[in-house]
Design a protein around this motif. Structure first.
Motif, PDB file in Angstrom:
ATOM      1  N   LEU A  30       0.884  -1.381  -0.193  1.00 15.76           N
ATOM      2  CA  LEU A  30      -0.099   0.034  -0.045  1.00 15.76           C
ATOM      3  C   LEU A  30       0.873   1.302   0.003  1.00 15.76           C
ATOM      4  O   LEU A  30       0.590   2.224  -0.655  1.00 15.76           O
ATOM      5  CB  LEU A  30      -1.091  -0.047   1.280  1.00 15.76           C
ATOM      6  N   ILE A  31       1.827   0.990   0.758  1.00 10.44           N
ATOM      7  CA  ILE A  31       2.820   2.410   0.840  1.00 10.44           C
ATOM      8  C   ILE A  31       3.461   2.614  -0.395  1.00 10.44           C
ATOM      9  O   ILE A  31       3.699   3.758  -1.124  1.00 10.44           O
ATOM     10  CB  ILE A  31       3.877   1.984   1.842  1.00 10.44           C
ATOM     11  N   ILE A  32       3.904   1.535  -1.296  1.00  7.36           N
ATOM     12  CA  ILE A  32       4.597   1.732  -2.495  1.00  7.36           C
ATOM     13  C   ILE A  32       3.547   1.966  -3.579  1.00  7.36           C
ATOM     14  O   ILE A  32       3.958   2.839  -4.322  1.00  7.36           O
ATOM     15  CB  ILE A  32       5.204   0.291  -2.976  1.00  7.36           C
ATOM     16  N   LEU A  33       2.264   1.657  -3.594  1.00  8.22           N
ATOM     17  CA  LEU A  33       1.166   1.988  -4.676  1.00  8.22           C
ATOM     18  C   LEU A  33       1.080   3.401  -4.204  1.00  8.22           C
ATOM     19  O   LEU A  33       0.753   4.245  -5.403  1.00  8.22           O
ATOM     20  CB  LEU A  33       0.044   1.002  -4.209  1.00  8.22           C
ATOM     21  N   THR A  34       0.850   3.908  -3.208  1.00  7.83           N
ATOM     22  CA  THR A  34       0.739   5.290  -2.898  1.00  7.83           C
ATOM     23  C   THR A  34       1.838   6.349  -3.547  1.00  7.83           C
ATOM     24  O   THR A  34       1.480   7.439  -4.066  1.00  7.83           O
ATOM     25  CB  THR A  34       0.646   5.562  -1.240  1.00  7.83           C
ATOM     26  N   VAL A  36       3.795   5.438  -5.783  1.00  2.00           N
ATOM     27  CA  VAL A  36       3.680   5.308  -7.536  1.00  2.00           C
ATOM     28  C   VAL A  36       2.642   6.359  -7.840  1.00  2.00           C
ATOM     29  O   VAL A  36       2.751   6.966  -8.925  1.00  2.00           O
ATOM     30  CB  VAL A  36       3.618   3.920  -7.669  1.00  2.00           C
ATOM     31  N   LEU A  37       1.633   6.213  -7.483  1.00  2.57           N
ATOM     32  CA  LEU A  37       0.492   6.943  -7.686  1.00  2.57           C
ATOM     33  C   LEU A  37       0.882   8.627  -7.485  1.00  2.57           C
ATOM     34  O   LEU A  37       0.579   9.404  -8.339  1.00  2.57           O
ATOM     35  CB  LEU A  37      -0.890   6.689  -7.017  1.00  2.57           C
ATOM     36  N   MET A  38       1.454   9.205  -6.590  1.00  2.00           N
ATOM     37  CA  MET A  38       1.760  10.407  -6.253  1.00  2.00           C
ATOM     38  C   MET A  38       2.982  10.738  -7.269  1.00  2.00           C
ATOM     39  O   MET A  38       2.974  11.800  -7.846  1.00  2.00           O
ATOM     40  CB  MET A  38       2.506  10.487  -4.934  1.00  2.00           C
ATOM     41  N   TRP A  39       3.889   9.972  -7.652  1.00  2.00           N
ATOM     42  CA  TRP A  39       4.897  10.107  -8.717  1.00  2.00           C
ATOM     43  C   TRP A  39       3.940  10.461 -10.003  1.00  2.00           C
ATOM     44  O   TRP A  39       4.555  11.377 -10.841  1.00  2.00           O
ATOM     45  CB  TRP A  39       5.907   8.952  -8.700  1.00  2.00           C
ATOM     46  N   GLN A  40       3.018   9.546 -10.287  1.00  2.78           N
ATOM     47  CA  GLN A  40       2.422   9.693 -11.454  1.00  2.78           C
ATOM     48  C   GLN A  40       1.687  11.019 -11.648  1.00  2.78           C
ATOM     49  O   GLN A  40       1.737  11.565 -12.547  1.00  2.78           O
ATOM     50  CB  GLN A  40       1.610   8.657 -11.890  1.00  2.78           C
ATOM     51  N   PHE A  41       1.110  11.481 -10.510  1.00  5.18           N
ATOM     52  CA  PHE A  41       0.372  12.756 -10.558  1.00  5.18           C
ATOM     53  C   PHE A  41       1.377  13.809 -10.768  1.00  5.18           C
ATOM     54  O   PHE A  41       1.177  15.008 -11.340  1.00  5.18           O
ATOM     55  CB  PHE A  41      -0.300  12.872  -9.395  1.00  5.18           C
ATOM     56  N   VAL A  42       2.761  13.692 -10.294  1.00  6.56           N
ATOM     57  CA  VAL A  42       3.757  14.708 -10.458  1.00  6.56           C
ATOM     58  C   VAL A  42       3.861  14.783 -11.864  1.00  6.56           C
ATOM     59  O   VAL A  42       4.315  16.055 -12.581  1.00  6.56           O
ATOM     60  CB  VAL A  42       4.647  14.397  -9.700  1.00  6.56           C
ATOM     61  N   LEU A  43       4.108  13.655 -12.670  1.00  9.04           N
ATOM     62  CA  LEU A  43       4.394  13.663 -14.131  1.00  9.04           C
ATOM     63  C   LEU A  43       3.076  14.363 -14.724  1.00  9.04           C
ATOM     64  O   LEU A  43       3.810  15.045 -15.764  1.00  9.04           O
ATOM     65  CB  LEU A  43       4.619  12.279 -14.431  1.00  9.04           C
TER      66      LEU A  43
END
Length: 134
Positions: A30-34, A36-43
């Motif tokens: 869950l921490i890793i998924l969070t 990854v999603l935050m990084w994608q939103f940054v992109l």
């Protein structure tokens, strides 16, 4: 009697050993998924920023160029401000007389710029009044 109470407490603590490790291992995906999603939103946000900046630079160059050279100057200035990963799929279109517009279209990368991209695009638009030629 007191000895037996201490022994019971110590015995109960011994059964809880490793519980924190198990809980952490359970939360790790869950921490890793969070992250990854935050990084994608940054992109996604960075792609919007790049598209807007490229459109601003393109229209600025287009207003300063001669009418015959406007399209080439506009496209060149728009692409010059893009990073290599976003430049490959970028389109820059310029047009207008008197009021020059520039549209930049970029694809949003998936996790790593330069790899695969999402099927949707991000648009940047800018417009400016043509400079008077003296």
């Amino acid at each position: 009697m007191r000895m037996s109470l201490i022994s019971a407490r110590e015995r109960d603590r011994g059964r809880d050993r490793g519980q924190t490790t198990i809980e952490f291992l359970g939360m790790t995906p869950l921490i890793i998924l969070t992250l990854v999603l935050m990084w994608q939103f940054v992109l996604v946000g960075y792609t919007f920023t790049l598209a807007g900046n490229a459109a601003d630079e393109a229209v600025r160059a287009g207003t300063a160029a001669a009418p015959g050279d406007r399209e080439a100057a506009c496209q060149q200035a728009g692409l010059a401000k893009l990073d290599g990963a976003w430049k490959g799929d970028a389109t820059v279109t310029c047009g207008g007389t008197g009021f020059v517009t520039a549209d930049v279209t970029l694809k949003v990368p998936v996790l790593f710029p330069g790899s695969i991209a999402f099927p949707f695009t991000v648009h940047g638009h800018a417009g400016a009044v043509e400079e008077a030629k003296d």
